[in-house]
Write an enzyme that holds these catalytic residues in place. Structure first.
Site, PDB file in Angstrom:
ATOM      1  N   GLU A 288      34.111  68.868  32.779  1.00 36.58           N
ATOM      2  CA  GLU A 288      35.304  68.045  32.705  1.00 36.58           C
ATOM      3  C   GLU A 288      36.558  68.800  32.277  1.00 36.58           C
ATOM      4  O   GLU A 288      37.662  68.459  32.686  1.00 36.58           O
ATOM      5  CB  GLU A 288      35.066  66.877  31.734  1.00 36.58           C
ATOM      6  CG  GLU A 288      34.096  65.822  32.232  1.00 36.58           C
ATOM      7  CD  GLU A 288      34.661  65.020  33.376  1.00 36.58           C
ATOM      8  OE1 GLU A 288      35.662  64.318  33.186  1.00 36.58           O
ATOM      9  OE2 GLU A 288      34.101  65.120  34.487  1.00 36.58           O
TER      10      GLU A 288
ATOM     11  N   SER B  84       3.882  13.825  20.548  1.00 37.13           N
ATOM     12  CA  SER B  84       2.934  13.599  19.443  1.00 37.13           C
ATOM     13  C   SER B  84       2.880  14.749  18.454  1.00 37.13           C
ATOM     14  O   SER B  84       2.305  14.595  17.370  1.00 37.13           O
ATOM     15  CB  SER B  84       1.538  13.344  20.008  1.00 37.13           C
ATOM     16  OG  SER B  84       1.522  12.154  20.772  1.00 37.13           O
TER      17      SER B  84
END
Length: 717
Positions: free
Chosen positions: A139, A406
């Site tokens: 870079e 239940s």
């Protein structure tokens, strides 16, 4: 008359003319050639040429200086014009990186990272040296020599663009890219480039080169939602950046110019080519040898990774992220969160649930599932919020609220026990109507007199409804809140049948007091939060309301809930030699099927259903109970078998009037007033009538062969 003056008449005319004559004679004599002819003077012409050439050079120099001065003034003006938008440099500071939350299992294994970046910030000293070298070589090879802006690089790129007749590549240094990422928008404008250069110079004056490189590595985007070197390493290779190889470092450096175009997942060939280029750049700069580059490039397959599967542990990580504000307030720095999650149990639960949905979901019309397991102190050991996180991140264990059916009845029975009822209290199972509400049993059949123990074990609706009416729905709500529920309950009789919505997490944790001897718990998944430097920000401490049930109440509930898995609707959940208890649940129209069970070590809850709330063909005692058993079998491997807590002595001789003598001949509904023989009055609690041997020539009925056998035939396990 001629008035003009002759030369002799002018002042000093004679002397001047005489002097000229003398100079002419002298000059003629000195310049006369040997042949007698006079020569032309050359020195004037040379002087003329030299004078004009110097004037040209000076003119050009002056022009260049003027242009340079004007250019400098223009550049200074541009800098001032665009720089004023940045404000005073004394106010500039590097903005804080979005914090990362690293989430770990109880054994220290990384579950995932949470936050905007996808990974934590990592120090340059923690990375292998070739990570930074690969980036610099690819870079900005003059990174360690320029002052933030690279004039040589700019000139080189300028020549390239002139030759190519267009833009070839960018000329930004690493420092400029840091400036852009930290302070500016990605707009490609003159003003933005000027500001970028100014900020780059400022960064170079205030930070070392290594600090700038560290900022770059932690802020640059690597594609696939990963920002920073750690996130990229985790995303593409499933490892920490601390463990990157030379080849992996080169590949990450190579994809930086265009992360989506060179993405190793979607374009492995392009990524491989960029890796070779990055390695060549490192050789050129002297960071590695040609042999090292060739060796790194050989292992291509190991460098390229496939996409990491988002497992069910991501549901836990999402939950952890939502809890951070409650534990720390606003998170301003990277933190490490240690959780209670058992990695092996989590993966086992994930496998069992996926298999169950795949094998039986289409036949029984259910497509989703959820699971929660915790120890008896409320520490969550496994949590599955759905079948596939990558398809849906909605957490059905924590966020979703569904009817428990239940599975809520134990809290109705507990409220009744606190009002003086016992498992051996006799109730009547028969049709009833109360204020227009007529609850029915799921199979439409009724058995008449029945013990509370058996009524809960076989999930008889009318008995649960009658209990809620007798003791008052408000007492049921109060008991539920004490047990740890946080949902907003309405004190209405239908609460007895689990018609009000709860989350699977709170339902499961509400069963924990039955397993731990009566102590309330608060579900917990976080044990410790630290900074990346090890500073402790939060440490788990004992919490919860303390003891909320007596030893006898715990014993009575365990007596009833054990019967449910020994002979009732939950028989498929039996766990070998482990003493366990639990309750099935099926909501209206079979939209939800649940089982919640526990041992003295662990509590677990299972839910099955559909996200669109469409009915299924599954009951809580079927697939949910089987899933619970399969997961808990693995979870209890290596644990010492332990009995359930609590103390309750059953009646030694359980007898009852034969069922056929008390079974209603018809299903004609009666009101609760008619059942109690007190028409027009407020319903009173059913008397605490225990079945005694001396009652009306009783016939002894063994628990499993008599009442249990009949109920099993009617309500089916």
């Amino acid at each position: 008359m001629d008035l003009r003056l002759s030369p002799d008449d002018r002042v000093d005319g004679g002397q001047q003319r005489k002097a000229k004559g003398q100079r002419a004679q002298s000059g003629s004599a000195s310049n006369a050639p040997k042949g007698g002819k006079p020569r032309r003077p050359q020195n004037r012409k040379v002087k003329k040429k030299r004078s004009s050439g110097m004037r040209f050079i000076v003119g050009v120099a002056y022009f260049c200086f003027t242009m340079l001065l004007l250019g400098g003034v223009a550049v200074a003006g541009i800098i001032v014009y665009y720089g004023q938008d940045l404000g005073s440099s004394s106010t500039w500071e590097v903005p804080q990186r979005p914090p990362n939350i690293r989430v770990l299992a109880s054994n220290g294994q990384l579950l995932t990272n949470r936050g905007q970046t996808g990974g934590e910030a990592i120090g340059i000293h923690e990375l292998p040296p070739y990570v930074g070298q690969a980036v610099v070589a690819s870079e900005d090879r003059r990174f360690y020599s320029h002052f933030g802006v690279d004039p040589i690089g700019l000139a080189s790129v300028g020549l390239e663009m002139i030759r190519a007749g267009g833009i070839t590549r960018g000329a930004s240094t690493i420092t400029q890219q840091v400036a852009k990422n930290l302070f500016l928008t990605p707009d490609q404008t003159l003003g933005r480039k000027v500001q970028e250069a100014l900020l780059a110079v400022w960064l170079e004056q205030n930070y070392t080169k290594d600090e700038i490189l560290e900022l770059y590595l932690n802020r640059v985007h690597f594609g696939s939602g990963s920002t920073g070197i750690e996130a990229a390493a985790q995303t593409y290779f499933g490892i920490s950046a601390r463990n990157l190889s030379l080849g992996q470092s080169a590949m990450l450096a190579g994809i930086l110019p265009a992360p989506s175009y060179y993405n190793p997942r979607t374009h492995p060939e392009r990524a491989a080519e960029r890796q070779r280029l990055a390695l060549a750049n490192m050789v050129r700069e002297g960071y590695i040898t040609t042999e090292q580059a060739e060796a790194a490039a050989q292992n291509m397959d190991a460098n390229i990774t496939t996409e990491r599967v988002a497992g069910t542990e991501y549901y836990v990580a999402d939950w952890v992220e939502t809890l951070m504000n409650a534990y720390l307030g606003e998170v301003n720095e990277d933190v490490v969160v240690s959780t209670t999650l058992d990695w092996d149990l989590q993966k086992q639960a994930e496998f069992v649930i996926k298999e169950a949905v795949a094998d039986q979901g289409s036949d029984l019309n259910f497509s989703q599932a959820a699971f929660v397991a915790m120890d008896t102190e409320g520490r969550v050991r496994a949590l599955v919020g759905g079948v596939d996180y990558s398809q849906s991140s909605y957490n059905r264990a924590v966020t979703a609220r569904r009817q428990p059916g239940s599975a809520f009845k134990p809290f109705v029975y507990l409220a009744a026990l606190q009002q003086g009822y016992t498992p051996d209290t006799l109730m009547v199972d028969e049709p009833l109507t109360y204020n227009g509400w007529s609850p029915e049993n799921s199979n439409g059949r009724y058995v008449g007199p029945v013990l509370l123990r058996d009524a809960l074990a076989f999930s008889i609706n009318t008995v649960s409804a009658r209990l809620a009416i007798d003791i008052g729905p408000e007492n049921v709500v109060e008991t539920a809140y004490r047990m740890g529920f946080s949902s907003n309950f309405q004190a209405v009789p239908s609460i007895a049948l689990g018609a009000q919505e709860v989350s699977l997490l709170e339902l499961t944790s509400a069963y924990a007091p039955f397993a731990n001897g009566g102590y309330g718990v608060v579900p917990n998944v976080i044990t410790r939060i630290t900074t990346t430097d090890g500073e402790v920000l939060y440490e788990e401490s004992p919490s919860g309301p303390g003891r909320i049930l007596t030893d006898e109440q715990v014993g009575m509930m365990n007596d009833m809930l054990q019967t449910g898995v020994q002979a009732g609707t939950g028989t498929r959940a039996q766990l070998g030699n482990w003493p366990m208890a639990g309750k099935t649940g099926t909501s209206q129209r079979n939209r939800d099927a649940l089982f919640v069970g526990y041992t003295a070590s662990l509590v677990g809850g299972v839910w099955l259903g559909n996200d669109d709330d469409t009915p299924t063909r599954v009951f809580g005692g079927q697939v949910p109970a089987q899933i619970w058993r399969d997961i808990m079998t693995m979870a209890h491997e290596g644990l010492q078998t332990a009995a359930l807590p609590g103390h309750y002595v059953k009646l030694q001789d359980r007898v009852a009037v034969p069922m056929q003598d008390t079974m209603p001949a018809t299903g004609t509904p009666v009101t609760i007033d008619q059942i109690q023989g007190q028409p027009g009055q407020q319903p009173a609690p059913v008397p605490q009538q225990q079945i005694q041997p001396q009652q009306q020539q009783p016939v002894a009925v063994p628990a499993n062969d008599g009442i249990g056998g009949l109920l099993n035939g009617l309500f089916g396990g």
